[in-house]
Design an enzyme around this catalytic site. Sequence first.
Site, PDB file in Angstrom:
ATOM      1  N   ASN A  12     -12.713   3.533 -36.599  1.00 45.42           N
ATOM      2  CA  ASN A  12     -12.185   5.077 -36.947  1.00 45.42           C
ATOM      3  C   ASN A  12     -11.540   5.659 -35.907  1.00 45.42           C
ATOM      4  O   ASN A  12     -11.935   6.776 -35.309  1.00 45.42           O
ATOM      5  CB  ASN A  12     -13.308   5.691 -37.693  1.00 45.42           C
ATOM      6  CG  ASN A  12     -12.832   7.229 -38.235  1.00 45.42           C
ATOM      7  OD1 ASN A  12     -11.756   7.245 -38.471  1.00 45.42           O
ATOM      8  ND2 ASN A  12     -13.642   7.823 -38.410  1.00 45.42           N
ATOM      9  N   ASP A 150     -11.987  -4.332 -42.986  1.00 43.92           N
ATOM     10  CA  ASP A 150     -12.619  -3.040 -44.034  1.00 43.92           C
ATOM     11  C   ASP A 150     -11.536  -3.348 -45.276  1.00 43.92           C
ATOM     12  O   ASP A 150     -10.559  -3.174 -45.504  1.00 43.92           O
ATOM     13  CB  ASP A 150     -12.010  -1.891 -43.579  1.00 43.92           C
ATOM     14  CG  ASP A 150     -12.423  -0.783 -44.379  1.00 43.92           C
ATOM     15  OD1 ASP A 150     -12.606  -0.971 -45.515  1.00 43.92           O
ATOM     16  OD2 ASP A 150     -11.983   0.387 -43.841  1.00 43.92           O
TER      17      ASP A 150
END
Length: 259
Positions: A12, A150
């Site tokens: 992130n 992801d």
Amino acid sequence: MATTTIFSWNVNGIRASYKKGFNSWLEEISPDIMCIQETKAQEEQLSPEILKIKGYRSYFTSPQKKGYSGVAIYSKFEPISVEFSLGVEEFDNEGRMITLEFNDFYLSNVYFPNGKSSKERLKYKLDFYNSFLEYITKINFKKPVIFCGDVNTAHREIDLARPKQNEDKSGFLPVEREWIDKIIEEGYIDTFRLFNSEPGNYTWWDLKTRARDRNVGWRIDYFFVNSQLKDNIKNAYIMPEVNGSDHCPIGLDVQGLIK
């Protein structure tokens, strides 16, 4: 026979992660290969400390849009080749994949799209899924494939804390889950489930609601390995104790692949 440790983590934002001690953590844990998603940076925006970590070769791909997407790999081993393209411009523009080729296998690090924002982005996500499956089907004719990252979809009810409340939301839609079914039908193994069949194991938690404190999460980060490599898989695990992102790292130990 040597064991190779591969980690995967949606950080992130790699610059934010660096400020939170990513480099120190990596040097301490010292996996053989570290795959990162959602770097949110172009290479020219990164400091030398991020671009080059002692003991690792580094590979980055960035989207055209700044502050968005992006993946990277740090590897102690030099690959035979490096691929950054799925061969579809609209996907390659978002910098979502790096594939390293080694003697006995391919390793793809992928940040799959999120489909929550609109019907158009959901279609984009599903199209990306299908293009990626075509890509790994092609390269698997040459040698077996490991892919990680992801995936932005929880596969089964066991893979998220509140399945009933989310069954109509992107990330747990039947059409998204069916793609993971198809991946498994094509001979890929969800490695974590080889070693752990328990609920409550998640890799992503919503930051706004402090969901991690209550372990109200989703397992959306995976290592998939072609079944040809099943006997090489020695362990697969989640590391929820590692902070620094809304995701946690996941790990895979494989034996006999890199000599």
